[in-house]
Design an enzyme around this catalytic site. Structure first.
Site, PDB file in Angstrom:
ATOM      1  CG  HIS A  20      -2.040   0.976   1.162  1.00 25.83           C
ATOM      2  ND1 HIS A  20      -3.263   0.745   1.736  1.00 25.83           N
ATOM      3  CD2 HIS A  20      -2.136   2.203   0.598  1.00 25.83           C
ATOM      4  CE1 HIS A  20      -4.055   1.791   1.538  1.00 25.83           C
ATOM      5  NE2 HIS A  20      -3.372   2.697   0.846  1.00 25.83           N
ATOM      6  CG  HIS A  22      -1.459   5.845  -2.913  1.00 22.08           C
ATOM      7  ND1 HIS A  22      -2.489   5.551  -3.782  1.00 22.08           N
ATOM      8  CD2 HIS A  22      -1.870   5.450  -1.682  1.00 22.08           C
ATOM      9  CE1 HIS A  22      -3.490   5.008  -3.101  1.00 22.08           C
ATOM     10  NE2 HIS A  22      -3.136   4.933  -1.823  1.00 22.08           N
ATOM     11  CG  HIS A 209      -7.875   2.844  -0.922  1.00 22.16           C
ATOM     12  ND1 HIS A 209      -7.108   2.163  -1.838  1.00 22.16           N
ATOM     13  CD2 HIS A 209      -7.040   3.762  -0.354  1.00 22.16           C
ATOM     14  CE1 HIS A 209      -5.872   2.644  -1.820  1.00 22.16           C
ATOM     15  NE2 HIS A 209      -5.807   3.622  -0.933  1.00 22.16           N
ATOM     16  CD  GLU A 212      -8.104   6.264   4.265  1.00 21.45           C
ATOM     17  OE1 GLU A 212      -7.133   6.968   4.560  1.00 21.45           O
ATOM     18  OE2 GLU A 212      -8.531   6.140   3.092  1.00 21.45           O
ATOM     19  CG  ASP A 292      -1.847   5.668   2.575  1.00 22.28           C
ATOM     20  OD1 ASP A 292      -2.000   5.524   1.358  1.00 22.28           O
ATOM     21  OD2 ASP A 292      -2.745   6.075   3.325  1.00 22.28           O
ATOM     22  CG  ASP A 293      -0.428   8.803   0.169  1.00 18.86           C
ATOM     23  OD1 ASP A 293      -0.288   8.784  -1.069  1.00 18.86           O
ATOM     24  OD2 ASP A 293      -1.457   8.396   0.752  1.00 18.86           O
TER      25      ASP A 293
END
EC number: 3.5.4.2
Length: 359
Positions: A20, A22, A209, A212, A292-293
């Site tokens: 996961h 991005h 997703h 969340e 994630d980011d």
């Protein structure tokens, strides 16, 4: 960094798989300013956060919600124009991943966000693939790409992108092996069922997703209508009381790609202790830990591992199980999984696999 050097050494050594991430979320402020200058892309002048690298980093510590973060996420990716830009973006991530002990990556990218700016699909994928090839040859990191469709945009735009000849060609030639669904959870995943049904029919991997910021019901929707084998985030499964859905996830061998630091930064939970890590372990829910980011949330994957350890005080055996599940639920070849499991065995033998806490 873990408080204990023993903890840190063990977690750093684990052969990590990141499911996961991005890639656009690995666009650091340093690289953003560099690319904006190179491509003569003006950054917003009405937002003082863009006055400097330092002020932008400070703003990233004060996201109020997912939509607040996404506003910056989409503004910043305007600096990505050329194939070299996408290669630099991915290479920046891969070099950091190497230092964190990542061995395999299954990365997301958002084609719609670039196509809408006039960036050709081949420019995106060729740039990312150049970095992937280099990462495998120079860093020993294998990787796969999943194209994510944006759920804050009209569904028909996602369908048109999915069906476009250039996108389909990259699915056919194996440059992109999966389909995902991301962005804000304002719309139920069921709306994208057409894409996922067609993607399944041509053998693509499927994830979405769900759970969340949206309810646990969205996990069930993704399983029922999209046919996914992984759920990205999925924390509402442990926060909303739905034992039947929990049992279904366990019985169907579904992996959750959990992002604990992200959940805190985006105010989905007030503290990492509220992420249902212990509840998932006790219930037999399989999950991986991911960043994630990371350029926006200030935590790459080893930071996330350490944050989980500091909060939940997991045993070596529990980390072995988490890592094993991460490997076995990856979409790489059986031979690559075998290599990763062998690497895990070496780490466990070196650090000791005794079922005690690391403290």
């Amino acid at each position: 960094m873990c408080k204990s050097s023993e903890q840190h050494a063990f977690l750093a050594a684990l052969p990590k798989v990141e499911h996961h991430i991005h890639l656009e979320g690995a666009l650091s402020p340093e690289l953003l300013f560099k690319l904006a200058e190179k491509n003569q892309i003006p950054l917003p002048t009405d937002d003082p956060s863009f006055a400097s690298i330092e002020s932008l980093k400070l703003r990233y510590t004060r996201f109020t919600c997912l939509d607040d973060f996404l506003n910056y996420y989409y503004i910043c990716m305007n600096a990505l124009i050329t194939e070299d830009d996408f290669e630099m973006l991915a290479w920046d991530y891969f070099t950091r991943a190497k230092s964190d002990g990542v061995h395999h990556v299954e990365a997301f990218f958002d084609p719609q966000a670039h196509l809408s700016r006039g960036v050709a699909y081949a420019t995106i994928v060729d740039g990312l693939n150049a970095a992937r090839s280099r990462a495998e040859s120079e860093l020993g990191i294998t990787s796969l790409l999943t194209s994510c469709y944006l759920r804050h945009l009209p569904v028909h735009e996602s369908v048109a992108t999915f069906k476009s000849p250039e996108v389909q060609e990259h699915y056919k030639n194996g440059s992109v092996i999966g389909v995902g669904l991301c962005s804000s959870e304002n719309n139920p995943p069921t709306l994208w069922s057409e894409i996922f049904q067609e993607a399944s029919s041509i053998g693509l991997k499927l994830t979405a997703h769900a759970g969340e910021e949206g309810p646990a019901e969205y996990l069930a929707n993704a399983l029922d209508h999209l046919g996914v084998t992984r759920i990205d985030h999925g924390i509402r499964l442990g926060l909303d009381h739905d034992p039947d859905l929990m049992k279904r996830v366990v019985d169907n061998n579904i992996l959750l790609t959990v992002c604990p630091v992200s959940n805190v930064v985006l105010r989905c939970v007030p503290h990492i202790s509220h992420v249902p890590i212990r509840k998932f372990i006790d219930a037999g829910v399989k999950f991986s830990v991911n960043s994630d980011d990371p350029a926006y949330f200030g935590a790459y994957i080893l930071d996330c591992f350490c944050a989980v350890q500091e909060t939940f005080d997991l045993s070596r055996k529990e980390w072995e199980t988490i890592t094993t599940n991460s490997i076995e639920h990856s979409w790489c070849s059986a031979d690559r999984k075998s290599d990763l499991l062998d690497a895990l065995s070496v780490v466990m033998n070196t650090h000791g696999a005794r079922d005690i806490t690391l403290n």
